[in-house]
Design an enzyme around this catalytic site. Structure first.
Site, mmCIF file in Angstrom:
data_model
loop_
_atom_site.group_PDB
_atom_site.id
_atom_site.type_symbol
_atom_site.label_atom_id
_atom_site.label_comp_id
_atom_site.label_asym_id
_atom_site.label_seq_id
_atom_site.Cartn_x
_atom_site.Cartn_y
_atom_site.Cartn_z
ATOM 1 N N ASP A 82 0.966 -1.194 0.192
ATOM 2 C CA ASP A 82 0.090 0.036 0.069
ATOM 3 C C ASP A 82 0.894 1.262 0.014
ATOM 4 O O ASP A 82 2.035 1.401 0.883
ATOM 5 C CB ASP A 82 -0.827 0.043 1.202
ATOM 6 N N ILE A 83 0.543 1.921 -0.854
ATOM 7 C CA ILE A 83 1.221 3.488 -0.906
ATOM 8 C C ILE A 83 0.777 4.325 0.325
ATOM 9 O O ILE A 83 -0.244 4.365 0.348
ATOM 10 C CB ILE A 83 1.031 4.216 -1.963
ATOM 11 N N GLU B 86 -4.616 2.371 -4.468
ATOM 12 C CA GLU B 86 -3.232 2.382 -4.313
ATOM 13 C C GLU B 86 -2.628 1.111 -3.532
ATOM 14 O O GLU B 86 -1.404 1.106 -3.104
ATOM 15 C CB GLU B 86 -2.841 3.531 -3.409
ATOM 16 N N ASN C 185 -2.937 12.902 -3.562
ATOM 17 C CA ASN C 185 -4.026 13.276 -4.245
ATOM 18 C C ASN C 185 -4.595 14.655 -3.974
ATOM 19 O O ASN C 185 -5.109 15.459 -4.902
ATOM 20 C CB ASN C 185 -5.229 12.247 -4.214
ATOM 21 N N ASP D 67 -2.227 9.430 -10.197
ATOM 22 C CA ASP D 67 -2.323 8.492 -11.569
ATOM 23 C C ASP D 67 -0.779 8.308 -11.821
ATOM 24 O O ASP D 67 -0.484 7.063 -12.165
ATOM 25 C CB ASP D 67 -3.282 9.015 -12.526
#
Length: 293
Positions: A170-171, A213, A178, A187
């Site tokens: 997971d980021i 993500e 965002n 993106d």
């Protein structure tokens, strides 16, 4: 313009020399009307948000008149029309660019693929099939392909008593990316991460976008210690990579949950759930770290 329609007048046919025009099309693979195909028959085709365009993309990050394709015989030229968010070909910002077969065009949050050649129908349907098993944004395997792959590998692991491990990635703080830089930046970060990590995945392994993500790496022939070594390699790789969007540098780290197949795992779903549970612990422990198996 409507999908699969002709956008050329009789005069334009004469100017374009349509009898010599190589069959070509654009079709949407991400962010818009996915799978929609637009045949390019000659002349000039405009793309934008307003209804007087030949190809209408209604997303708010598309300019009213965003770009146009100018066609003559075998030449297809893409020109940005001073759009707000720019036009990209294969992630490169362009003003004007000759299109080649397979080029990926990005306008706002929409990705369109360009196909050209006498076998264009076959190429198009091959791409439609690929869209059912791959993620349009990153090009990675999608969740559907992941489940099929995991089922096969778990079956093989049971039959031959071979190890298999899974990494759930997971980021960290992706929502902040965002919120601060916009979804277009988000993106691009997802695409860059897919390329960076993908270059370090062996051919017998699988790297898939799980959703949002989150990503999954399946590691056949890998036990717990090897799983952690692989996860730490990827964690350091991402931490040390410079991620950019335009002239903006975005610091990115990842958290990873690891799981190794065992008797308590009954299905691909429980395998992923175990890795996801360890991912949650990694995020709770401060992120940019690894938990499990």
């Amino acid at each position: 313009m409507t999908p699969d329609s002709t956008v050329i007048t009789s005069k334009e046919k004469l100017r374009a020399g349509i009898s010599d025009l190589i069959p070509a099309c654009l079709f949407v693979i991400y962010g818009g009307p996915i799978g929609t195909k637009y045949d390019l028959m000659g002349g000039t085709v405009t793309i934008g948000r307003e209804e007087n365009n030949d190809i209408i993309l209604s997303q708010t990050d598309i300019s009213r008149h965003h770009a146009r394709v100018i066609m003559k015989k075998s030449d297809f030229l893409l020109e940005d029309m001073e759009s707000t968010n720019g036009t990209y070909v294969n992630d490169e910002l362009i003003t004007m660019r000759h299109l080649l077969n397979g080029d990926l065009i990005r306008m706002g949050g929409v990705i369109i693929k360009f196909l050209k050649g006498d076998n264009i129908e076959r190429l198009y349907y091959e791409e439609i099939y690929n869209m059912t098993i791959s993620d349009g944004l990153t090009g990675l395997a999608n969740r559907r392909f992941l489940w099929d792959f995991l089922r096969r590998e778990i079956s093989r692991s049971r039959r031959h008593l071979r190890p298999i491990s899974v990494l759930m990635i997971d980021i960290d703080h992706f929502k902040q990316v965002n919120d601060q830089y916009g979804h277009l930046a988000g993106d691009f970060i997802l695409q860059q991460l897919a390329k960076v990590v993908g270059c370090n995945i062996r051919k017998e392994e699988l790297f898939a976008r799980y959703g949002g993500e989150e990503f999954v790496v399946v590691l056949p022939e890998c036990l717990g210690d090897g799983c952690r070594i692989a996860a730490e390699k990827l964690r350091r790789l991402v931490e040390n990579t410079v991620f950019t969007f335009g002239e903006i540098t975005v610091p990115i780290t990842i958290s990873i949950g690891c799981a190794t197949y065992g008797d308590d795992i009954e299905s691909p779903e429980t395998f992923i759930e175990q890795a996801d549970s360890n991912l949650y612990k990694a995020k709770r422990d401060g992120r940019n770290c690894i938990v499990g198996p």
